[in-house]
Design a protein around this motif. Structure first.
Motif, PDB file in Angstrom:
ATOM      1  N   LEU A 167       0.843  -1.198   0.000  1.00  0.00           N
ATOM      2  CA  LEU A 167       0.000   0.000   0.000  1.00  0.00           C
ATOM      3  C   LEU A 167       0.877   1.247   0.000  1.00  0.00           C
ATOM      4  CD1 LEU A 167      -2.768   1.420   0.250  1.00  0.00           C
ATOM      5  CD2 LEU A 167      -2.538   1.225   2.737  1.00  0.00           C
ATOM      6  N   LYS A 168       0.536   2.208  -0.855  1.00  0.00           N
ATOM      7  CA  LYS A 168       1.270   3.461  -0.949  1.00  0.00           C
ATOM      8  C   LYS A 168       0.308   4.646  -0.810  1.00  0.00           C
ATOM      9  CE  LYS A 168       5.406   1.799  -1.959  1.00  0.00           C
ATOM     10  NZ  LYS A 168       6.577   1.992  -1.072  1.00  0.00           N
ATOM     11  N   ASP A 169       0.728   5.633  -0.014  1.00  0.00           N
ATOM     12  CA  ASP A 169       0.018   6.916   0.115  1.00  0.00           C
ATOM     13  C   ASP A 169      -1.451   6.739   0.477  1.00  0.00           C
ATOM     14  OD1 ASP A 169       2.349   8.327  -0.614  1.00  0.00           O
ATOM     15  OD2 ASP A 169       1.912   7.989  -2.735  1.00  0.00           O
ATOM     16  N   GLY A 170      -1.731   5.861   1.431  1.00  0.00           N
ATOM     17  CA  GLY A 170      -3.107   5.647   1.859  1.00  0.00           C
ATOM     18  C   GLY A 170      -3.618   6.769   2.752  1.00  0.00           C
ATOM     19  N   LYS A 171      -4.928   6.980   2.716  1.00  0.00           N
ATOM     20  CA  LYS A 171      -5.564   7.970   3.588  1.00  0.00           C
ATOM     21  C   LYS A 171      -6.931   7.447   3.989  1.00  0.00           C
ATOM     22  CE  LYS A 171      -6.907  12.830   3.992  1.00  0.00           C
ATOM     23  NZ  LYS A 171      -6.978  14.164   3.311  1.00  0.00           N
ATOM     24  N   ILE A 183      -0.198   6.633   4.583  1.00  0.00           N
ATOM     25  CA  ILE A 183      -0.068   5.244   5.042  1.00  0.00           C
ATOM     26  C   ILE A 183       0.713   4.435   4.006  1.00  0.00           C
ATOM     27  CG2 ILE A 183      -1.310   3.196   5.811  1.00  0.00           C
ATOM     28  CD1 ILE A 183      -3.773   5.004   6.230  1.00  0.00           C
ATOM     29  N   ASN A 184       1.776   3.772   4.478  1.00  0.00           N
ATOM     30  CA  ASN A 184       2.596   2.922   3.619  1.00  0.00           C
ATOM     31  C   ASN A 184       2.969   1.657   4.382  1.00  0.00           C
ATOM     32  OD1 ASN A 184       3.401   4.853   1.173  1.00  0.00           O
ATOM     33  ND2 ASN A 184       3.588   6.040   3.059  1.00  0.00           N
ATOM     34  N   PHE A 185       2.835   0.518   3.747  1.00  0.00           N
ATOM     35  CA  PHE A 185       3.287  -0.739   4.357  1.00  0.00           C
ATOM     36  C   PHE A 185       3.207  -1.870   3.329  1.00  0.00           C
ATOM     37  CE2 PHE A 185      -1.290  -0.523   5.512  1.00  0.00           C
ATOM     38  CZ  PHE A 185      -1.740  -1.689   4.913  1.00  0.00           C
ATOM     39  N   SER A 186       3.873  -2.974   3.651  1.00  0.00           N
ATOM     40  CA  SER A 186       3.688  -4.217   2.898  1.00  0.00           C
ATOM     41  C   SER A 186       3.028  -5.215   3.837  1.00  0.00           C
ATOM     42  CB  SER A 186       5.024  -4.760   2.389  1.00  0.00           C
ATOM     43  OG  SER A 186       5.885  -5.091   3.460  1.00  0.00           O
ATOM     44  N   LEU A 187       2.215  -6.097   3.282  1.00  0.00           N
ATOM     45  CA  LEU A 187       1.389  -6.995   4.096  1.00  0.00           C
ATOM     46  C   LEU A 187       1.372  -8.390   3.487  1.00  0.00           C
ATOM     47  CD1 LEU A 187      -0.854  -7.682   6.217  1.00  0.00           C
ATOM     48  CD2 LEU A 187      -2.505  -6.740   4.579  1.00  0.00           C
ATOM     49  N   LYS A 188       1.460  -9.408   4.357  1.00  0.00           N
ATOM     50  CA  LYS A 188       1.276 -10.790   3.949  1.00  0.00           C
ATOM     51  C   LYS A 188       0.235 -11.434   4.864  1.00  0.00           C
ATOM     52  CE  LYS A 188       5.738 -11.686   1.777  1.00  0.00           C
ATOM     53  NZ  LYS A 188       6.936 -12.581   1.730  1.00  0.00           N
ATOM     54  N   ASN A 192      -5.147 -16.880   9.417  1.00  0.00           N
ATOM     55  CA  ASN A 192      -5.456 -15.807  10.372  1.00  0.00           C
ATOM     56  C   ASN A 192      -4.204 -15.086  10.858  1.00  0.00           C
ATOM     57  OD1 ASN A 192      -8.302 -16.138  10.444  1.00  0.00           O
ATOM     58  ND2 ASN A 192      -8.046 -17.966  11.702  1.00  0.00           N
ATOM     59  N   ASN A 193      -3.127 -15.153  10.062  1.00  0.00           N
ATOM     60  CA  ASN A 193      -1.883 -14.462  10.397  1.00  0.00           C
ATOM     61  C   ASN A 193      -1.698 -13.260   9.473  1.00  0.00           C
ATOM     62  OD1 ASN A 193      -0.887 -16.343  12.444  1.00  0.00           O
ATOM     63  ND2 ASN A 193      -0.700 -17.776  10.747  1.00  0.00           N
ATOM     64  N   PHE A 194      -1.433 -12.105  10.081  1.00  0.00           N
ATOM     65  CA  PHE A 194      -1.213 -10.877   9.320  1.00  0.00           C
ATOM     66  C   PHE A 194       0.184 -10.357   9.653  1.00  0.00           C
ATOM     67  CE2 PHE A 194      -5.644 -11.496  10.221  1.00  0.00           C
ATOM     68  CZ  PHE A 194      -6.324 -11.096   9.081  1.00  0.00           C
ATOM     69  N   ARG A 195       1.033 -10.235   8.647  1.00  0.00           N
ATOM     70  CA  ARG A 195       2.414  -9.790   8.866  1.00  0.00           C
ATOM     71  C   ARG A 195       2.642  -8.477   8.125  1.00  0.00           C
ATOM     72  NH1 ARG A 195       6.973 -12.890  10.286  1.00  0.00           N
ATOM     73  NH2 ARG A 195       8.598 -11.453  10.984  1.00  0.00           N
ATOM     74  N   PHE A 196       2.840  -7.388   8.884  1.00  0.00           N
ATOM     75  CA  PHE A 196       3.091  -6.070   8.305  1.00  0.00           C
ATOM     76  C   PHE A 196       4.590  -5.766   8.351  1.00  0.00           C
ATOM     77  CE2 PHE A 196      -1.271  -5.941   9.736  1.00  0.00           C
ATOM     78  CZ  PHE A 196      -1.932  -5.175   8.788  1.00  0.00           C
ATOM     79  N   LYS A 197       5.071  -5.142   7.280  1.00  0.00           N
ATOM     80  CA  LYS A 197       6.473  -4.732   7.208  1.00  0.00           C
ATOM     81  C   LYS A 197       6.558  -3.265   6.805  1.00  0.00           C
ATOM     82  CE  LYS A 197       9.019  -8.632   7.653  1.00  0.00           C
ATOM     83  NZ  LYS A 197      10.209  -8.793   8.512  1.00  0.00           N
ATOM     84  N   ASP A 198       7.554  -2.587   7.382  1.00  0.00           N
ATOM     85  CA  ASP A 198       7.864  -1.198   7.003  1.00  0.00           C
ATOM     86  C   ASP A 198       6.621  -0.304   7.042  1.00  0.00           C
ATOM     87  OD1 ASP A 198      10.531  -1.986   6.497  1.00  0.00           O
ATOM     88  OD2 ASP A 198       9.950  -2.685   4.502  1.00  0.00           O
ATOM     89  N   ILE A 199       5.956  -0.295   8.197  1.00  0.00           N
ATOM     90  CA  ILE A 199       4.752   0.530   8.366  1.00  0.00           C
ATOM     91  C   ILE A 199       5.140   1.967   8.704  1.00  0.00           C
ATOM     92  CG2 ILE A 199       2.564   0.770   9.589  1.00  0.00           C
ATOM     93  CD1 ILE A 199       2.904  -2.119  10.534  1.00  0.00           C
ATOM     94  N   ASN A 200       4.500   2.912   8.057  1.00  0.00           N
ATOM     95  CA  ASN A 200       4.590   4.305   8.514  1.00  0.00           C
ATOM     96  C   ASN A 200       3.337   5.050   8.089  1.00  0.00           C
ATOM     97  OD1 ASN A 200       5.246   6.109   5.988  1.00  0.00           O
ATOM     98  ND2 ASN A 200       6.530   4.272   5.789  1.00  0.00           N
ATOM     99  N   PHE A 201       2.818   5.865   8.994  1.00  0.00           N
ATOM    100  CA  PHE A 201       1.662   6.707   8.696  1.00  0.00           C
ATOM    101  C   PHE A 201       1.628   7.862   9.684  1.00  0.00           C
ATOM    102  CE2 PHE A 201      -0.028   3.439  11.586  1.00  0.00           C
ATOM    103  CZ  PHE A 201      -0.676   4.209  12.539  1.00  0.00           C
TER     104      PHE A 201
END
Length: 227
Positions: A167-171, A183-188, A192-201
């Motif tokens: 996700l890039k430039d979310g609002k 909002i920026n992050f990568s998600l896998k 029922n497992n959610f793995r977020f990487k490099d989150i920033n908002f």
């Protein structure tokens, strides 16, 4: 007589082996399946339609199945469209012989699309009310997603699905006092497992950063770990 018979057998076997080799390496392209796929999708949901180009078929003789792939398809729903990078699926040869084509695996990847359009698409397909509320709260954002689904003998989706997204430039704006932007992050996602990487908002003039965040859902509980 026996020599001629053996000669014919060798010729047939040679043609068969060469055909298997050619179909396994090079495959073939066809548009004959396009209408069947379009009709099946339209029957499942009248608001859904798909535009397909040629489908490339390659043989997998070891697993006794056919791999099918098409590049650049488009999905249409309520005058909106989602442009996909590709769609891949695996079709059992047994199901073809039984005249009941069933995929064992389905994989597709989107191009960069609006997050709001993607949520709107999933809301249309699943009919979940909560997705309507999420859709209304999304104000901006571009997403690229890859989805891997395993299907059972009846064509139903198994629970061992895999989803990855960037996700890039979310609002997102929930209420007047709850705004999330940049909002920026990568998600896998796996089950029922959610793995977020490099989150920033940014929210209410506060910057949030996290290199790694894992969320595990167990019934109605959520367990969070990370930094």
């Amino acid at each position: 007589m026996k020599k001629k018979f053996l000669k014919y057998i060798l010729i047939i076997l040679s043609i068969l082996i060469l055909s298997i080799f050619y179909l396994s390496i090079f495959g073939l392209e066809t548009e004959k399946l396009n209408n069947q796929i379009k009709n099946k999708i339209h029957q499942s949901n009248k608001d859904l339609d798909i535009e397909l180009k040629k489908i490339r078929l390659t043989l997998d003789p070891i697993n006794f199945q056919i791999n099918a792939k098409t590049i650049g398809p488009k999905i249409f729903f309520k005058k909106k469209q989602i442009r996909l990078e590709y769609i891949k699926t695996k079709i059992s040869l047994n199901s073809i012989f039984k005249k009941k084509i069933i995929s064992s695996k389905l994989e597709f990847s989107t191009r960069s699309i609006a997050l709001k359009d993607l949520i709107s698409f999933f809301r249309l397909v699943t009919g979940k009310l909560e997705l309507f509320l999420i859709e209304k709260s999304i104000k901006n954002g571009q997403v690229i997603a890859k989805v891997e689904l395993n299907l059972d003998e009846n064509g139903k989706i198994k629970k061992d699905y895999k989803i990855s997204a960037i996700l890039k430039d979310g609002k997102i704006k929930f209420l007047k006092d709850y705004n999330f932007e940049n909002i920026n992050f990568s998600l896998k996602i796996y089950k029922n497992n959610f793995r977020f990487k490099d989150i920033n908002f940014r929210s209410n003039k506060i910057n949030f950063f996290s290199n790694d965040l894992k969320i595990i859902r167990s019934k109605n509980n959520f367990f969070v770990e990370g930094d």
